[in-house]
Design a protein around this motif. Sequence first.
Motif, PDB file in Angstrom:
ATOM      1  N   GLU A 502       0.822  -1.216   0.000  1.00  0.00           N
ATOM      2  CA  GLU A 502       0.000   0.000   0.000  1.00  0.00           C
ATOM      3  C   GLU A 502       0.856   1.266   0.000  1.00  0.00           C
ATOM      4  OE1 GLU A 502      -3.022   0.120   2.964  1.00  0.00           O
ATOM      5  OE2 GLU A 502      -3.904  -1.786   2.327  1.00  0.00           O
ATOM      6  N   HIS A 503       2.112   1.146   0.462  1.00  0.00           N
ATOM      7  CA  HIS A 503       2.986   2.322   0.488  1.00  0.00           C
ATOM      8  C   HIS A 503       3.815   2.448  -0.794  1.00  0.00           C
ATOM      9  CE1 HIS A 503       3.088   2.055   5.188  1.00  0.00           C
ATOM     10  NE2 HIS A 503       1.896   2.319   4.690  1.00  0.00           N
ATOM     11  N   ALA A 504       3.725   1.416  -1.660  1.00  0.00           N
ATOM     12  CA  ALA A 504       4.649   1.348  -2.799  1.00  0.00           C
ATOM     13  C   ALA A 504       4.475   2.519  -3.755  1.00  0.00           C
ATOM     14  CB  ALA A 504       4.471   0.027  -3.537  1.00  0.00           C
ATOM     15  N   TYR A 505       3.195   2.877  -4.059  1.00  0.00           N
ATOM     16  CA  TYR A 505       2.985   3.921  -5.068  1.00  0.00           C
ATOM     17  C   TYR A 505       3.566   5.260  -4.600  1.00  0.00           C
ATOM     18  CZ  TYR A 505       0.863   7.431  -7.987  1.00  0.00           C
ATOM     19  OH  TYR A 505       0.706   8.514  -8.820  1.00  0.00           O
ATOM     20  N   SER A 506       3.231   5.668  -3.374  1.00  0.00           N
ATOM     21  CA  SER A 506       3.692   6.982  -2.910  1.00  0.00           C
ATOM     22  C   SER A 506       5.210   6.999  -2.743  1.00  0.00           C
ATOM     23  CB  SER A 506       3.011   7.359  -1.596  1.00  0.00           C
ATOM     24  OG  SER A 506       3.278   6.386  -0.620  1.00  0.00           O
ATOM     25  N   PHE A 507       5.762   5.859  -2.306  1.00  0.00           N
ATOM     26  CA  PHE A 507       7.209   5.788  -2.114  1.00  0.00           C
ATOM     27  C   PHE A 507       7.931   5.884  -3.464  1.00  0.00           C
ATOM     28  CE2 PHE A 507      11.236   3.479  -1.319  1.00  0.00           C
ATOM     29  CZ  PHE A 507      11.705   4.234  -0.256  1.00  0.00           C
ATOM     30  N   GLY A 508       7.399   5.159  -4.468  1.00  0.00           N
ATOM     31  CA  GLY A 508       7.998   5.183  -5.804  1.00  0.00           C
ATOM     32  C   GLY A 508       7.930   6.577  -6.420  1.00  0.00           C
ATOM     33  N   ARG A 509       6.770   7.227  -6.215  1.00  0.00           N
ATOM     34  CA  ARG A 509       6.570   8.592  -6.723  1.00  0.00           C
ATOM     35  C   ARG A 509       7.620   9.545  -6.131  1.00  0.00           C
ATOM     36  NH1 ARG A 509       3.846   9.958 -10.460  1.00  0.00           N
ATOM     37  NH2 ARG A 509       5.634  11.203 -10.862  1.00  0.00           N
ATOM     38  N   LYS A 510       7.782   9.473  -4.787  1.00  0.00           N
ATOM     39  CA  LYS A 510       8.736  10.370  -4.103  1.00  0.00           C
ATOM     40  C   LYS A 510      10.165  10.085  -4.546  1.00  0.00           C
ATOM     41  CE  LYS A 510       6.222  10.885   0.243  1.00  0.00           C
ATOM     42  NZ  LYS A 510       6.122  10.285   1.564  1.00  0.00           N
ATOM     43  N   ARG A 539       6.887   7.965 -13.058  1.00  0.00           N
ATOM     44  CA  ARG A 539       7.956   8.320 -14.002  1.00  0.00           C
ATOM     45  C   ARG A 539       8.276   9.810 -13.911  1.00  0.00           C
ATOM     46  NH1 ARG A 539       9.463   7.419 -20.218  1.00  0.00           N
ATOM     47  NH2 ARG A 539      10.466   9.433 -20.510  1.00  0.00           N
ATOM     48  N   GLU A 540       9.561  10.113 -13.997  1.00  0.00           N
ATOM     49  CA  GLU A 540      10.019  11.496 -14.121  1.00  0.00           C
ATOM     50  C   GLU A 540      11.035  11.522 -15.257  1.00  0.00           C
ATOM     51  OE1 GLU A 540       9.246  14.311 -12.463  1.00  0.00           O
ATOM     52  OE2 GLU A 540       7.786  13.317 -11.157  1.00  0.00           O
ATOM     53  N   THR A 541      11.158  12.675 -15.935  1.00  0.00           N
ATOM     54  CA  THR A 541      12.101  12.777 -17.044  1.00  0.00           C
ATOM     55  C   THR A 541      13.085  13.908 -16.778  1.00  0.00           C
ATOM     56  OG1 THR A 541      10.321  12.084 -18.485  1.00  0.00           O
ATOM     57  CG2 THR A 541      12.275  12.977 -19.542  1.00  0.00           C
ATOM     58  N   ILE A 542      14.372  13.605 -16.953  1.00  0.00           N
ATOM     59  CA  ILE A 542      15.388  14.659 -16.837  1.00  0.00           C
ATOM     60  C   ILE A 542      15.704  15.123 -18.258  1.00  0.00           C
ATOM     61  CG2 ILE A 542      17.745  15.207 -16.110  1.00  0.00           C
ATOM     62  CD1 ILE A 542      17.516  13.029 -14.014  1.00  0.00           C
ATOM     63  N   LYS A 543      15.424  16.403 -18.519  1.00  0.00           N
ATOM     64  CA  LYS A 543      15.643  16.936 -19.877  1.00  0.00           C
ATOM     65  C   LYS A 543      17.137  17.012 -20.185  1.00  0.00           C
ATOM     66  CE  LYS A 543      11.378  17.775 -21.032  1.00  0.00           C
ATOM     67  NZ  LYS A 543      10.803  16.545 -21.523  1.00  0.00           N
ATOM     68  N   PRO A 544      17.507  16.832 -21.468  1.00  0.00           N
ATOM     69  CA  PRO A 544      18.937  16.874 -21.793  1.00  0.00           C
ATOM     70  C   PRO A 544      19.490  18.301 -21.790  1.00  0.00           C
ATOM     71  CG  PRO A 544      17.635  16.545 -23.770  1.00  0.00           C
ATOM     72  CD  PRO A 544      16.674  16.503 -22.616  1.00  0.00           C
ATOM     73  N   VAL A 545      20.792  18.395 -21.637  1.00  0.00           N
ATOM     74  CA  VAL A 545      21.462  19.676 -21.809  1.00  0.00           C
ATOM     75  C   VAL A 545      21.695  19.788 -23.304  1.00  0.00           C
ATOM     76  CG1 VAL A 545      23.539  20.978 -21.254  1.00  0.00           C
ATOM     77  CG2 VAL A 545      22.704  19.270 -19.657  1.00  0.00           C
TER      78      VAL A 545
END
Length: 595
Positions: A502-510, A539-545
Amino acid sequence: MKNIRNFCIIAHIDHGKSTLADRLLEHTNTVAGRDLQAQVLDDMELEREKGITIKSHAIQMDYEMDGEVYRLNLIDTPGHVDFSYEVSRAIASCEGALLVVDATQGIQAQTISNLYLALGNDLEIIPVVNKIDMDAAMVDDVKDQIVELIGCDHDDILCASGRTGQGVEEILRAIVERIPAPKGDENAPLQALIFDSVFNPFRGIIAYFRVFNGTIRTGDHVKFFNTGSDYDADEIGVLKLKLSPKQEIKAGDVGYIISGIKVSREVKVGDTITHVSNPCSEAIAGFEEVKPMVFAGVYPVDADEYEDLRASLEKLQLNDASLTFEPESSLALGFGFRCGFLGLLHMEIIQERLYREFDMDVITTVPNVSYKITTKKGEVVDVHNPSGLPEPTMIEQIEEPYIRAQVITKSDYLGNVIKLCIDKRGTLVNQVFIAPERVEVTFDMPLSEIVFDFYDKLKSISRGYASFDYHTTGYRESKLAKLDILLNGEQVDALSSLIYHEHAYSFGRKMCEKLKELIPRQQFEIAIQAAIGAKIIARETIKPVRKDVTAKCYGGDISRKRKLLEKQKKGKKRMRQIGNVEVPQSAFLAVLKMD
């Protein structure tokens, strides 16, 4: 034997037991003026700095009362919950205990747990209220708490100050008058309990023991009951500030033995020493293997230092037999070791000692506990590392270790403490008011929930007042999920964790958000994903330089700019396929501190 007294000092952390021990040594002239320093018995630099006792120490004092000389053996014990097995063996070597309570703080969690250990061994308890010279001392309130806790009379409680030496004479008299002399038969077969051991680089392992029955002499051929190894007693003696050799040690006394043992695994705390020729029929009860509770990967910052790290850990293990380690490798961090610790403080101390004593800079992965996995075939596997988990389709059930936690807090903070424990999947077992202002709450909760930041949060919500103690109660079935972190589709095994579903989603998001802040931008786009099995949950995306390739096009046709941008795009795509994402050390550490 009637003039021997064996006693220990039990107290919560920072209640002044090492300072009180200093005054006892000074009063009995055991320590000469030139050797006197604060916390004489804490000889490790780290102990002096943190103000905690990490190793138990023993020392013998001679005290004269009414014309008779008494031999007092003080066995100093660590106060922290991680070292409770050592404390239990030290307590088993004594007939009495000084229960030291700070007059400014009152009874705390470890005071109670160590007291129960002492009462379980039928020790005579001498309650002492310490720090009575402080302005904030509440002597009468604390005395009431002690009376309520152990049911003694007000007159039995001694008042003292470790700093000024007030009341030390009364404590020494009480030790002689109230603590019974040891029982035992000098002529029976030898039976001695090992309560501690230290490593000396020139002489091997020095084991500290208390003789219950029989007599041990220099040169005797002895064996250790539980390990089955036999040795010659090259030197035996008693523990003054330095080792003091003797020809023989009889029943009731405390001493040390040196027999040239080079491997710490052969000397186990709680083992029994007996003669090879005339052994005792049974070992002293209470021996158990020390089990690590918290596991973490330890990796050298520089991959070339792997062998140095192994040598450092082996040397540390000689001084601290409760440390366990085995080699493991990780795709992200290279080669390192999976280490087992008694608890979080133990882990912090080992890390600090590696840095100080061996100049080793290490990366430590997320600490976790060991789980019992039952597979569909009915096999039970112990897993210390999320990457060692079988396939989800093979798992029948997962069991995790549970603890019984005791928290003592001011009643003003009770609601916050209960909320914190329930958020950490705790179930309330009991709630007792020790005094009108102080309450003790008992919870059953998973060990994995306190591994992260439980202690820090507890201290902050109670403004530093709450004290916490725990002991393990066994394994229970749990619904856990393995959370993986992927960088550009590649799994980073060092960031994997087993977590309550039950904690997996919020933990993964953080976790994704945190990594986005910490991983530096590269020349190509980086996708950070949290996944359970094949399902991506965040998912998060780091934009390229990017370089401004169109800078040299001023005016002219738009297709020229587009052509340059397309060329750059292809290069980025190719780079992404072969590019490696560097994860900085701070990212691994930040995961531990995630709120």
